[in-house]
Design an enzyme around this catalytic site. Sequence first.
Site, short mmCIF file in Angstrom:
data_model
loop_
_atom_site.label_atom_id
_atom_site.label_comp_id
_atom_site.label_asym_id
_atom_site.label_seq_id
_atom_site.Cartn_x
_atom_site.Cartn_y
_atom_site.Cartn_z
N ALA A 1 8.87 -22.79 15.68
CA ALA A 1 8.17 -23.69 16.61
C ALA A 1 7.43 -24.78 15.87
O ALA A 1 6.96 -24.58 14.75
CB ALA A 1 7.20 -22.89 17.47
N HIS B 1 -22.77 15.11 2.12
CA HIS B 1 -22.54 15.60 0.77
C HIS B 1 -21.43 16.63 0.80
O HIS B 1 -21.43 17.47 1.70
CB HIS B 1 -23.82 16.25 0.22
CG HIS B 1 -23.63 16.88 -1.12
ND1 HIS B 1 -23.54 16.15 -2.28
CD2 HIS B 1 -23.47 18.20 -1.47
CE1 HIS B 1 -23.35 16.97 -3.30
NE2 HIS B 1 -23.31 18.22 -2.83
N LYS C 1 0.82 -1.21 0.00
CA LYS C 1 0.00 0.00 0.00
C LYS C 1 0.85 1.25 0.00
O LYS C 1 0.47 2.28 -0.56
CB LYS C 1 -0.97 0.01 1.20
CG LYS C 1 -2.35 -0.51 0.85
CD LYS C 1 -2.46 -2.02 0.79
CE LYS C 1 -2.42 -2.66 -0.55
NZ LYS C 1 -2.46 -4.13 -0.52
P1 NAI Z 1 -4.68 -14.96 -6.74
O1 NAI Z 1 -5.28 -16.25 -6.42
O2 NAI Z 1 -5.39 -13.70 -6.42
O3 NAI Z 1 -4.35 -14.86 -8.30
C1 NAI Z 1 -3.55 -15.81 -8.95
C2 NAI Z 1 -3.89 -15.76 -10.42
O4 NAI Z 1 -2.89 -16.48 -11.12
C3 NAI Z 1 -5.21 -16.39 -10.74
O5 NAI Z 1 -5.98 -15.50 -11.50
C4 NAI Z 1 -4.82 -17.63 -11.53
O6 NAI Z 1 -5.76 -17.99 -12.50
C5 NAI Z 1 -3.50 -17.21 -12.16
N1 NAI Z 1 -2.60 -18.30 -12.52
C6 NAI Z 1 -2.34 -19.43 -11.84
N2 NAI Z 1 -1.40 -20.16 -12.46
C7 NAI Z 1 -1.05 -19.47 -13.58
C8 NAI Z 1 -0.11 -19.69 -14.63
N3 NAI Z 1 0.69 -20.76 -14.65
N4 NAI Z 1 -0.02 -18.78 -15.63
C9 NAI Z 1 -0.81 -17.66 -15.59
N5 NAI Z 1 -1.70 -17.41 -14.62
C10 NAI Z 1 -1.81 -18.28 -13.62
O7 NAI Z 1 -3.23 -15.01 -6.05
P2 NAI Z 1 -2.14 -13.88 -5.79
O8 NAI Z 1 -2.40 -12.67 -6.61
O9 NAI Z 1 -0.83 -14.56 -5.91
O10 NAI Z 1 -2.41 -13.50 -4.28
C11 NAI Z 1 -2.20 -14.48 -3.27
C12 NAI Z 1 -3.12 -14.25 -2.09
O11 NAI Z 1 -2.79 -13.08 -1.43
C13 NAI Z 1 -4.56 -14.18 -2.51
O12 NAI Z 1 -5.23 -15.26 -1.94
C14 NAI Z 1 -5.07 -12.91 -1.95
O13 NAI Z 1 -6.21 -13.15 -1.19
C15 NAI Z 1 -3.95 -12.38 -1.06
N6 NAI Z 1 -3.76 -10.96 -1.31
C16 NAI Z 1 -4.73 -10.08 -0.97
C17 NAI Z 1 -4.61 -8.76 -1.23
C18 NAI Z 1 -5.72 -7.85 -0.88
O14 NAI Z 1 -6.60 -8.24 -0.14
N7 NAI Z 1 -5.75 -6.64 -1.39
C19 NAI Z 1 -3.41 -8.20 -1.87
C20 NAI Z 1 -2.47 -9.21 -2.24
C21 NAI Z 1 -2.64 -10.52 -1.94
#
Ligand code: NAI
Length: 465
Positions: free
Chosen positions: A114, A441, A51
């Site tokens: 741990a 507003h 962020k």
């Molecule tokens: P993600 O699950 O959001 O996205 C991974 C993407 O990679 C998916 O769209 C998938 O289809 C694609 N993918 C998978 N294998 C692939 C390949 N070989 N080639 C091309 N595309 C492929 O996972 P991400 O972005 O790594 O984030 C991990 C976790 O971190 C998420 O579960 C998310 O909840 C959390 N996170 C949350 C944030 C937030 O709340 N703002 C910010 C960053 C992460």
Amino acid sequence: MSEVYDVVVIGAGPGGYVAAIRAAQLGLRTLCVEKGNLGGVCLNVGCIPSKALIGASKLYWKARNGAHMGILAGDAGLDMDAMIDWKDGITNKLTSGIGGLFKANGVEHRVGSARLAGPGKVVIEGEAGADAVLTRNVILATGSTPVQIPFLPFGEHVLDSTGALALREVPGKLAVVGGGVIGMELGEVFARLGSEVTVIEALPRLLAAFDPDVVRPLEQKQKKKLGMKHLVDTKVEGAEIDAEGVTLRWSGKAAGEGRFDKVLVAVGRRPNSASLGLETVGLSPDARGFVTVDAQQRTTAAGVFAIGDLVGNPMLAHKASKEGEVAAEVVAGHPAAMDVRAIPNVVYTDPEIASVGPSLEALKAEGRPLKVGKFGFGALGRAMTSDATDGFARVVGDAETGEILAIHLVGAEASELVAEAGLALEMGAELDDLSLTVHAHPTMAEGVMEAAKAALGEAIHAVNR
Ligand code: NAI
């Protein structure tokens, strides 16, 4: 082995440190063991540092692209070292703040790795060697790790989000493998800082957890304003990594290849459940590595609880924190349970995306009669004055009862607007409640109120259909 704790928390991320503080507040003798810095991924290499770079890169971009608002900052410059130092200063301040909270609440803290070593026993390996502590309860909060693609091992040119957040030079050409949350947030950061960014996503759409119309304003802005390339329905098949960079080959809809200075791999995260000694208490993770828990965060082993990324999706800091509070309260004998109705989901892009409740696609698939109201931020005074008219608010209610089932937001400040949306769902609010509440507003939040009014056919600043 003289210590007997009421609870040992393994891991001090946003799940573990919250669990430890809450447990100590409830009078439990609490030890929190963490092998790295306090704060886990979220504070050190995740939510907070990302962020910081999102905020800084937005300011930089605006300084260079604000002429239509009368901002003539000239060729605004970039000192990447200073930006990274500033970001690191924030994370240091926050992580040391947790140390202060531990002291103030009486949480004991040990640095080390741990693992469970049978019922009521935890082995801690620290710099001075290994020892064991006895405890009545354990809360497992070890989080998750980025998934690695076998032919793209993380290194100097192939980065996970941690590596990307530490770059002190803006890559000329950056490939982002995975158009999920991390890919969209960090890809955009580097596009604003000047990188040529190509996102490669295996699925037919980016951010597939959200409705396509919610993602569209973001896609448009990334493509048109930031020059980002989106290759969807496209899978990275191979790579050659050399001293200068990476050549990627991909197949599918946009089959081809490209040469990049850096590659950010963001294809999901997997739980850190190996090496935890689960088998010593009769537990085994599921096929995806998650530890199964009930609504009290209990595993099937007596006195062993688990929270956060370790127990499943959504892998979100605020979900982990809530589960941490629940686990601590259950350990203390309180009737707590993870019975929340709304966990906000936010993507910190420009425009931001935020939602509570299921997607419209999912609600329609349930076949339930719906009342849907949408209000475009293009018609909102505050959005115009902020030069942020992209996006909309959508409120979805049950057509028969009026109960609000979901709120979808895409636009500036969506991450803040979603707080009201969460409260609405959590309290079982109806469309009328949101529509009749007086909103200040001029604010972006008026858009949420107008969307609720639109669902009732009573919008003032949009034509009701
Ligand atoms: P993600 O699950 O959001 O996205 C991974 C993407 O990679 C998916 O769209 C998938 O289809 C694609 N993918 C998978 N294998 C692939 C390949 N070989 N080639 C091309 N595309 C492929 O996972 P991400 O972005 O790594 O984030 C991990 C976790 O971190 C998420 O579960 C998310 O909840 C959390 N996170 C949350 C944030 C937030 O709340 N703002 C910010 C960053 C992460």
